[in-house]
Design a protein around this motif. Structure first.
Motif, mmCIF file in Angstrom:
data_model
loop_
_atom_site.group_PDB
_atom_site.id
_atom_site.type_symbol
_atom_site.label_atom_id
_atom_site.label_comp_id
_atom_site.label_asym_id
_atom_site.label_seq_id
_atom_site.Cartn_x
_atom_site.Cartn_y
_atom_site.Cartn_z
ATOM 1 N N UNK A 1 0.835 -1.190 0.000
ATOM 2 C CA UNK A 1 0.000 0.000 0.000
ATOM 3 C C UNK A 1 0.866 1.234 0.000
ATOM 4 N N UNK A 2 0.254 2.360 0.198
ATOM 5 C CA UNK A 2 0.976 3.628 0.180
ATOM 6 C C UNK A 2 2.046 3.686 1.270
ATOM 7 N N UNK A 3 1.787 3.036 2.396
ATOM 8 C CA UNK A 3 2.731 3.077 3.515
ATOM 9 C C UNK A 3 3.757 1.943 3.469
ATOM 10 N N UNK B 1 -3.769 -5.364 -4.799
ATOM 11 C CA UNK B 1 -2.741 -5.531 -5.824
ATOM 12 C C UNK B 1 -2.914 -4.587 -7.020
ATOM 13 N N UNK B 2 -2.869 -3.312 -6.799
ATOM 14 C CA UNK B 2 -3.031 -2.327 -7.865
ATOM 15 C C UNK B 2 -1.665 -1.939 -8.410
ATOM 16 N N UNK B 3 -1.533 -1.934 -9.765
ATOM 17 C CA UNK B 3 -0.244 -1.633 -10.401
ATOM 18 C C UNK B 3 -0.433 -0.812 -11.669
ATOM 19 N N UNK B 4 0.504 0.103 -11.927
ATOM 20 C CA UNK B 4 0.594 0.786 -13.223
ATOM 21 C C UNK B 4 1.278 -0.188 -14.183
ATOM 22 N N UNK B 5 0.861 -0.162 -15.460
ATOM 23 C CA UNK B 5 1.349 -1.107 -16.466
ATOM 24 C C UNK B 5 1.843 -0.399 -17.715
ATOM 25 N N UNK B 6 2.504 -1.176 -18.577
ATOM 26 C CA UNK B 6 2.736 -0.750 -19.954
ATOM 27 C C UNK B 6 1.823 -1.603 -20.824
ATOM 28 N N UNK C 1 -3.862 -1.963 -13.521
ATOM 29 C CA UNK C 1 -4.624 -3.175 -13.207
ATOM 30 C C UNK C 1 -4.843 -3.215 -11.707
ATOM 31 N N UNK C 2 -6.017 -3.687 -11.304
ATOM 32 C CA UNK C 2 -6.280 -3.920 -9.885
ATOM 33 C C UNK C 2 -7.129 -5.173 -9.749
ATOM 34 N N UNK C 3 -7.039 -5.794 -8.602
ATOM 35 C CA UNK C 3 -7.894 -6.931 -8.285
ATOM 36 C C UNK C 3 -8.901 -6.449 -7.249
ATOM 37 N N UNK D 1 -6.675 4.373 -6.665
ATOM 38 C CA UNK D 1 -7.406 3.095 -6.632
ATOM 39 C C UNK D 1 -6.992 2.259 -5.431
ATOM 40 N N UNK D 2 -5.721 2.283 -5.087
ATOM 41 C CA UNK D 2 -5.239 1.463 -3.966
ATOM 42 C C UNK D 2 -5.872 1.860 -2.630
ATOM 43 N N UNK D 3 -6.486 3.027 -2.563
ATOM 44 C CA UNK D 3 -7.139 3.488 -1.339
ATOM 45 C C UNK D 3 -8.619 3.079 -1.260
ATOM 46 N N UNK D 4 -9.150 2.477 -2.317
ATOM 47 C CA UNK D 4 -10.570 2.120 -2.376
ATOM 48 C C UNK D 4 -10.800 0.759 -1.716
ATOM 49 N N UNK D 5 -11.838 0.689 -0.906
ATOM 50 C CA UNK D 5 -12.201 -0.563 -0.244
ATOM 51 C C UNK D 5 -12.418 -1.668 -1.274
ATOM 52 N N UNK D 6 -11.967 -2.854 -0.960
ATOM 53 C CA UNK D 6 -12.054 -4.084 -1.753
ATOM 54 C C UNK D 6 -10.971 -4.206 -2.828
ATOM 55 N N UNK D 7 -10.201 -3.147 -3.130
ATOM 56 C CA UNK D 7 -9.149 -3.291 -4.144
ATOM 57 C C UNK D 7 -7.908 -3.914 -3.532
#
Length: 99
Positions: free
Chosen positions: A8-10, A53-58, A64-66, A45-51
Motif C-alpha cells: 500500500x501507500x505506507x 494488488x493495484x499496479x501501473x502497467x505498460x 490493473x487492480x484486483x 485506486x489502492x485506497x478504495x475498499x475491496x481493491x
C-alpha cells in the motif's frame, strides 16, 4: 486462516484472514487512463475498499487492480461508483475470476 501479503501507500502489508472473512467473488479490472496519469490513478485506486494488488502497467491498459468482494453487486458498484469516477480514468474492463 489465510495470509494475505500486499502493498500500500505506507509500504508492505500483512493480513491474517479468518475463513469466515474470505471474500466470495474476485475480479481483475484493466483500466485505461489519461497520458501521464497511471501512477496517480493507481495510487487513488489502492485506497478504495475491496481493491487489492493495484499496479501501473505498460501496454494497451495503464493500470490493473484486483477486487475481492462479498458479492458480484459489490464488485459492480465499486467499479462504477468508485473506479470510473476517478479523474483521468477513461475506460475499464472487468474480468471475473472463475477459479
Amino acid at each position: 486462516m489465510r495470509l494475505n501479503v500486499g502493498s500500500g501507500a505506507a509500504g508492505p502489508t500483512l493480513q491474517i484472514i479468518k475463513e469466515d472473512d474470505i471474500m466470495a467473488v474476485a475480479a481483475y479490472v484493466l483500466i485505461k487512463v489519461a497520458p501521464g496519469k497511471p501512477r496517480e490513478v493507481a495510487q487513488a485506486i489502492s485506497q478504495i475498499k475491496y481493491t487489492q494488488h493495484t499496479h501501473a502497467l505498460t501496454g494497451p491498459y495503464d493500470v490493473i487492480t484486483m477486487i475481492e468482494a462479498p458479492d458480484l453487486v459489490t464488485i459492480g458498484e465499486t467499479v462504477v461508483t468508485k473506479l470510473q469516477t476517478i479523474p483521468g480514468v477513461h475506460e475499464t474492463l472487468t474480468c471475473l475470476v472463475i477459479d
